[in-house]
Scaffold this motif. Structure first.
Motif, PDB file in Angstrom:
ATOM      1  N   THR A   1       5.910  14.574  25.979  1.00 40.97           N
ATOM      2  CA  THR A   1       6.319  13.896  26.501  1.00 40.97           C
ATOM      3  C   THR A   1       6.684  13.409  27.534  1.00 40.97           C
ATOM      4  O   THR A   1       5.740  14.514  28.622  1.00 40.97           O
ATOM      5  CB  THR A   1       8.303  13.889  26.611  1.00 40.97           C
ATOM      6  OG1 THR A   1       8.435  14.739  27.215  1.00 40.97           O
ATOM      7  CG2 THR A   1       8.312  13.604  25.161  1.00 40.97           C
ATOM      8  N   SER A   2       6.943  12.253  28.721  1.00 39.27           N
ATOM      9  CA  SER A   2       6.329  12.477  29.996  1.00 39.27           C
ATOM     10  C   SER A   2       6.838  12.909  31.296  1.00 39.27           C
ATOM     11  O   SER A   2       6.169  13.566  31.829  1.00 39.27           O
ATOM     12  CB  SER A   2       6.506  10.648  30.701  1.00 39.27           C
ATOM     13  OG  SER A   2       8.029  10.719  30.724  1.00 39.27           O
ATOM     14  N   SER A   3       8.026  13.885  30.565  1.00 36.45           N
ATOM     15  CA  SER A   3       8.853  14.542  31.759  1.00 36.45           C
ATOM     16  C   SER A   3       7.905  16.060  31.543  1.00 36.45           C
ATOM     17  O   SER A   3       8.334  16.566  32.866  1.00 36.45           O
ATOM     18  CB  SER A   3      10.110  14.992  30.871  1.00 36.45           C
ATOM     19  OG  SER A   3      10.982  13.442  30.720  1.00 36.45           O
ATOM     20  N   PHE A   4       7.667  16.362  30.398  1.00 41.88           N
ATOM     21  CA  PHE A   4       7.097  17.873  30.717  1.00 41.88           C
ATOM     22  C   PHE A   4       5.393  17.155  31.566  1.00 41.88           C
ATOM     23  O   PHE A   4       5.434  18.599  31.798  1.00 41.88           O
ATOM     24  CB  PHE A   4       5.954  17.995  29.466  1.00 41.88           C
ATOM     25  CG  PHE A   4       4.903  19.099  28.951  1.00 41.88           C
ATOM     26  CD1 PHE A   4       5.504  20.348  28.940  1.00 41.88           C
ATOM     27  CD2 PHE A   4       3.079  19.310  28.835  1.00 41.88           C
ATOM     28  CE1 PHE A   4       4.097  20.909  28.947  1.00 41.88           C
ATOM     29  CE2 PHE A   4       2.849  19.740  29.317  1.00 41.88           C
ATOM     30  CZ  PHE A   4       3.190  21.331  29.369  1.00 41.88           C
ATOM     31  N   ILE A   5       4.666  16.801  31.544  1.00 43.86           N
ATOM     32  CA  ILE A   5       3.983  16.572  32.679  1.00 43.86           C
ATOM     33  C   ILE A   5       4.232  16.878  34.232  1.00 43.86           C
ATOM     34  O   ILE A   5       3.989  17.564  34.980  1.00 43.86           O
ATOM     35  CB  ILE A   5       2.623  15.264  33.131  1.00 43.86           C
ATOM     36  CG1 ILE A   5       2.303  14.444  31.397  1.00 43.86           C
ATOM     37  CG2 ILE A   5       1.759  15.031  33.881  1.00 43.86           C
ATOM     38  CD1 ILE A   5       1.608  15.778  30.933  1.00 43.86           C
TER      39      ILE A   5
ATOM     40  N   ALA B   1      10.975   4.373  24.240  1.00 41.79           N
ATOM     41  CA  ALA B   1      10.175   5.706  24.186  1.00 41.79           C
ATOM     42  C   ALA B   1       8.222   6.014  23.488  1.00 41.79           C
ATOM     43  O   ALA B   1       8.118   6.374  23.835  1.00 41.79           O
ATOM     44  CB  ALA B   1      10.765   5.970  22.537  1.00 41.79           C
ATOM     45  N   ILE B   2       8.021   4.407  23.234  1.00 42.32           N
ATOM     46  CA  ILE B   2       6.051   4.799  23.333  1.00 42.32           C
ATOM     47  C   ILE B   2       5.684   5.297  24.574  1.00 42.32           C
ATOM     48  O   ILE B   2       4.896   6.312  24.882  1.00 42.32           O
ATOM     49  CB  ILE B   2       6.172   3.069  22.930  1.00 42.32           C
ATOM     50  CG1 ILE B   2       5.741   2.823  21.294  1.00 42.32           C
ATOM     51  CG2 ILE B   2       4.480   3.200  22.936  1.00 42.32           C
ATOM     52  CD1 ILE B   2       6.562   1.647  20.614  1.00 42.32           C
ATOM     53  N   ILE B   3       6.316   4.128  25.750  1.00 47.22           N
ATOM     54  CA  ILE B   3       5.811   4.275  26.990  1.00 47.22           C
ATOM     55  C   ILE B   3       6.235   6.106  27.297  1.00 47.22           C
ATOM     56  O   ILE B   3       5.161   6.283  27.999  1.00 47.22           O
ATOM     57  CB  ILE B   3       6.454   3.072  28.124  1.00 47.22           C
ATOM     58  CG1 ILE B   3       6.328   1.930  27.962  1.00 47.22           C
ATOM     59  CG2 ILE B   3       5.940   3.921  29.176  1.00 47.22           C
ATOM     60  CD1 ILE B   3       7.505   1.365  28.823  1.00 47.22           C
TER      61      ILE B   3
ATOM     62  N   PHE C   1       3.222   7.393  25.982  1.00 49.26           N
ATOM     63  CA  PHE C   1       2.022   7.844  26.067  1.00 49.26           C
ATOM     64  C   PHE C   1       1.575   8.210  27.380  1.00 49.26           C
ATOM     65  O   PHE C   1       0.773   8.752  27.503  1.00 49.26           O
ATOM     66  CB  PHE C   1       2.272   6.398  25.820  1.00 49.26           C
ATOM     67  CG  PHE C   1       1.091   5.645  27.339  1.00 49.26           C
ATOM     68  CD1 PHE C   1      -0.557   5.332  26.109  1.00 49.26           C
ATOM     69  CD2 PHE C   1       0.637   4.893  28.198  1.00 49.26           C
ATOM     70  CE1 PHE C   1      -1.208   5.135  26.554  1.00 49.26           C
ATOM     71  CE2 PHE C   1      -0.342   4.447  28.245  1.00 49.26           C
ATOM     72  CZ  PHE C   1      -1.855   4.479  27.635  1.00 49.26           C
ATOM     73  N   LEU C   2       2.921   7.917  28.028  1.00 54.05           N
ATOM     74  CA  LEU C   2       2.689   8.927  29.939  1.00 54.05           C
ATOM     75  C   LEU C   2       2.332  10.290  29.862  1.00 54.05           C
ATOM     76  O   LEU C   2       1.608  10.991  30.190  1.00 54.05           O
ATOM     77  CB  LEU C   2       3.914   8.017  30.499  1.00 54.05           C
ATOM     78  CG  LEU C   2       3.529   7.239  30.748  1.00 54.05           C
ATOM     79  CD1 LEU C   2       5.230   6.948  31.893  1.00 54.05           C
ATOM     80  CD2 LEU C   2       2.327   6.225  32.064  1.00 54.05           C
TER      81      LEU C   2
END
Lengths: 470, 462
Positions: free
Chosen positions: A381-385, A451-453, A456-457
């Motif tokens: 998920t994007s938050s991980f990055i 959710a897909i965004i 994806f990120l």
């Protein structure tokens, strides 16, 4: 020349919608405006168009004020976020069975104009101008459409609290403008007088910081937030948590660290307070049963981590914080919308209201899980990055802060999974399995796209970093 | 000069026209036309065409700023008369006399914009005030109105004493009444000279309703018929400030005592802001809230006196116009709803959305929130104080008080929009709607293009 459109277009349409209050709600108009602005953003950034605009405004006491807009870097990213969130929000309201009048849409659009202005402004007065303008529509939105007996009180607390912060900032602006006398209020000109001055004087920098931390909000200035989130109508809660909180963080980067780069070391003590707030908010989220409160406090905790990471003055940490500002906006949007669906369809108030959602409505359950896991910052998920980069930088900056921040991540997993576990699993309770009358396909579609965004990120974050790097 | 003459003549004409014309609306429109005549006279004067040129060389000065300011006030008066056209007849039967008094009072204002001599300044202040003492008591049925009149008169007489003594002291120290020679004092009379200044400042503080000389304001504003409160709190206050700034500009800014003056002014400002705002917060009556609000606003306007120069004069002009327009709109709403308490405003947002919206814009402007002229006005005023580093604390206090002011201004909005209830306020006629629209436009345009208004100051048209 196209840049002012981000402000003028939603403002004019917003005023127009306010004027046609009595008529049938034009649900599509808001989505059209914000969708068009997202398209405009991509048009401007992909074609390499000049993302700056400047014109004279007025001069007073020999200090000039400009209309200076600049949509690069973090400002551009936040611009994208605000219009994206708004587009999703408008489509969501339009496709659900919520009855809002035209003036509701109009006020939301005026708030969008103000938000875009905050993220674009490159002149201190212009920035303050938009910073305050956002408040007025939000005040009316909560006051008229808010829920609960204490909405007037909660609204007033929210309003006065944030305005108080702004007034401290205004005092700082006036002092800088007319005592230090920069040539103009453009950030570059103001920097020239503040950078040398503020190595000796911290009081004025504090005036600015107070305004920003109230808006984010950072402990102990967060007390207005949970009740305001709780009493606001969902679209406003989304704007408050996904976008207005970012106003504060953006202001810390752009204005606070921009104007007072040499002084920020002295504010390190403040970071300990912020990290304490992170743990404190997480513990409250863990101990409350009210779903809205859980998300509100979770938001406080996550924003505190971003705030701390900004002060590490470390490339990785800063980039991570920027990324996380974007990501948090999307994740929190998803969470609030799901809460809204739960509330309207199943009358959910606290985590014991229903059970077995996974059986009754698997699609919604999956979406809740995706956003929940994104909230925990799980890989993919994007938050991980963002969170990984921030913790990484924090570790090399100050080990104590890093340890407590990591503790916050663990607590976040605990309260998020507790929430999901309570609602999703177990014997079906308080859900009528035969009740399929309420059509949620439009709502689900919006949530799925978001959710897909997010996913994806989480896999391919480069586009965001490209926007930041500009 | 033109403005003074036209205003005085208008007063005399209206005094007699009251015998023949009984229709209050007709009288209102005639008065509005006369104020337009004052504006035209003022414009001619700006361009150098003066009646009675040069006959009073030591009395009337050549202050283009003063003339432009009076033109602005006269324009406000036109707005005031037209928006309140239905209200004058409700106060009593002597409508013609009310207008005569308003014009006589305005003559005083016009004198205050152009005096060149302390004696004339005194005359201007009295000319402005005495009709107001009478106007405060126009509602003879009401005990409160009579009380207001008496209170206003006694307090006014008191401040007159201060003013006269101050002028005497200044004369004693300088040997002249001429304003431009005020700063040429005899070193042996230094104490008397500064005491004279302090007394003059005190008396002006009485007039503008600044603390600790503000005590008359709430009772007088509340007791006076609302339609005249609206005039008192705007045009008369603006006129008083005009006189104040014109006399203060003669104070030697670089004198060794000017530091003390700043302390004095700072103290007055802080007191005014604190007492005004805390007074307003505790009120249940909307009208009294507005009275205290006018004290609080005076606190902000006083900031322009920290350094009197062309910039601060611009700021004062801007502040007066923006503040007055907002006040007219709010007082109009108070009259329409006959609001005594906040509760009387409940449901206005639904019953008359347009009036509620106009009132909200006016309140937001008074609160000093961007997009309205009120923000720019406060910003300009505070920026003049901001030029001195020591003033930062006062500015912070002022802004914290501004937050407090939002509490009581927004209380009106809360009652109009957020509370459930019925209101049976009918819609206003076309002219009033148009005026309200003009008011909203002025407030918002001043907030977005603040350069427009100051550019009119002291600039001849041809």
């Amino acid at each position: 020349m196209l840049l002012p459109l981000f402000i003028i277009f939603p403002f004019i349409v917003g005023v127009f919608m306010l004027l046609m209050n009595g008529q049938k709600p034009q649900k599509w108009l808001g989505a059209l405006v914000s969708g068009a602005l997202v398209a405009l953003f991509f048009y401007l950034s992909c074609n390499g168009k000049e993302m700056a605009y400047q014109a004279d405004w007025f001069s007073f006491n020999n200090v000039k004020t400009y209309i200076a807009l600049d949509g690069t870097g973090l400002g551009g990213l936040m611009l994208l976020l605000s219009n994206l969130v708004y587009a999703a929000l408008f489509i969501y309201i339009g496709s659900s069975d919520q009855k809002y009048s035209n003036s509701f849409y109009g006020l939301l659009l005026i708030a969008l104009a103000g938000l875009n202005g905050v993220f674009l402004a490159n002149d201190l007065i212009l920035f303050y101008f938009f910073w305050e303008i956002v408040l007025i529509p939000i005040y009316f939105l909560i006051g008229i459409w808010g829920k609960g007996a204490d909405k007037i009180k909660a609204n007033m607390t929210f309003f006065l609290y944030t305005v108080l912060g702004s007034m401290f900032m205004l005092a700082g602006i006036i002092y800088i403008g007319f005592n230090l006398k920069p040539v103009s209020f453009l950030i570059t000109d103001v920097q020239q007088v503040t950078t040398p001055y503020f190595s000796t004087n911290t009081f004025l920098a504090l005036l600015f910081l107070i305004a920003f931390v109230i808006k984010i909000p950072i402990f102990p200035f967060h007390t207005w937030q949970p009740t305001a989130y709780k009493t606001s109508p969902t679209p406003v809660t989304v704007v408050l948590s996904a976008l207005m909180a970012k106003m504060g963080l953006f202001a810390v980067v752009h204005w606070f660290l921009g104007l007072f780069p040499s002084i920020s070391e002295l504010f390190d003590y403040f970071l300990y307070v912020a990290i304490f707030g992170l743990i404190y908010a997480s513990l409250i989220a863990l101990s409350t049963k009210n779903i809205k409160k859980i998300i509100a406090y979770s938001s406080i905790a996550h924003l505190a981590l971003i705030f701390v990471a900004l002060f590490t003055r470390n490339e990785i940490g800063t980039q991570g914080a920027y990324f996380q500002m974007f990501s948090h906006g999307l994740v929190v949007l998803g969470l609030w919308l799901i809460v809204d669906v739960l509330e309207r369809q199943y009358n959910v108030k606290d985590i014991n209201s229903i059970k077995g959602l996974a059986t009754a409505n698997p699609t919604l359950a999956i979406l809740l899980m995706i956003f929940g896991l994104a909230n925990v910052a799980l890989p993919l998920t994007s938050s991980f990055i963002g969170e990984f980069m921030m913790l990484n930088a924090l570790f090399s900056y100050n080990k104590i802060l890093a340890v407590f921040a990591c503790l916050g991540v663990i607590l976040s997993a605990v309260y998020t999974l507790r929430l999901a576990g309570a609602i999703l699993f177990g014997e079906v309770k308080n859900i009528d399995l035969n009740d399929r009358t309420k059509d949620t396909s439009g709502v689900i579609l919006v949530l799925a796209v978001v959710a897909i965004i997010v996913i994806f990120l989480g896999i391919y974050p480069t586009p965001i970093f490209e926007i930041i790097a500009r | 000069m033109n403005t003074i003459i036209i205003s005085a003549l208008s007063g005399i004409i209206l005094m007699f026209s009251g015998f023949y014309i009984k229709n209050s609306r007709a009288l209102t429109f005639i008065s509005a036309l006369m104020f337009i005549a004052i504006i035209i006279g003022g414009v001619f004067e700006l361009n150098g065409c003066k009646m009675l040129d040069g006959r009073f060389p030591n009395m009337i000065g050549e202050s283009l700023y003063g003339v432009s300011f009076i033109i602005g006030l006269a324009a406000l008066a036109v707005f005031y008369l037209l928006i309140n056209k239905d209200q004058f007849g409700k106060v009593g039967n002597h409508v013609g006399e009310y207008f005569a008094l308003i014009f006589f009072s305005f003559t005083g204002v016009a004198v205050l914009g152009q005096f060149n001599n302390l004696v004339l300044m005194f005359l201007g202040i009295e000319l402005m005030s005495i009709p107001m003492y009478i106007i405060a008591g126009t509602n003879k049925e009401s005990l409160k109105s009579t009380e207001a009149s008496v209170k206003y008169f006694l307090m006014g007489a008191f401040s007159t004493g201060f003013l006269l003594l101050g002028i005497t002291f200044l004369y004693g120290a300088t040997g002249t009444f001429l304003v431009e020679n005020i700063d040429k004092f005899d070193q042996n009379f230094e104490m008397i000279y500064y005491l004279g200044w302090i007394l003059i400042i005190f008396s002006f503080c009485f007039k503008v309703g600044a603390a600790p000389f503000h005590m008359w304001t709430p009772d007088v504003y509340a007791g006076t018929p609302t339609v005249f409160t609206s005039y008192m709190s705007t045009i008369v206050k603006g006129g008083s400030f005009l006189g104040f700034i014109l006399v203060m500009q003669q104070f030697p800014a670089d004198a060794e005592y000017s530091g003390y003056l700043r302390v004095l002014l700072g103290t007055i400002i802080v007191l005014t802001l604190v007492l005004g705002n805390f007074g307003a917060v505790t009120q249940n009556s909307v009208k009294k809230m507005m009275a205290y609000s006018s004290i609080a606003q005076a606190g902000f306007m006083l900031f322009v006196l920290f350094q009197v120069n062309s910039v601060s004069k611009e700021a004062l002009f801007f502040y007066t116009i923006v503040y007055s327009v907002a006040n007219f709109i709010i007082f109009y709403t108070i009259q329409q709803t006959k609001a005594e308490k906040y509760e009387d405003l409940i449901g206005l947002g639904k019953a008359n959305p347009f009036l509620a919206a106009a009132t909200s814009v006016a309140l937001i402007s008074l609160a000093g929130i961007p997009l309205t002229g009120g923000f720019i006005a406060k910003f300009m005023a505070l920026s003049i104080g901001g030029a001195n580093a020591e003033n930062l604390v006062i500015i912070v206090i002022a802004l914290v008080m501004a937050v407090l002011s939002m509490y009581y201004y927004f209380k009106v909005i809360i009652h109009m929009y957020f509370k459930e209830g019925q209101s049976n306020i009918k819609t206003q006629d076309g002219l009033t709607t148009a005026l309200l629209v003009v008011g909203i436009i002025v407030l918002i345009v001043m907030g977005i293009f603040p350069g427009i208004l100051p550019s009119f100051l002291a600039t001849p048209m041809w």
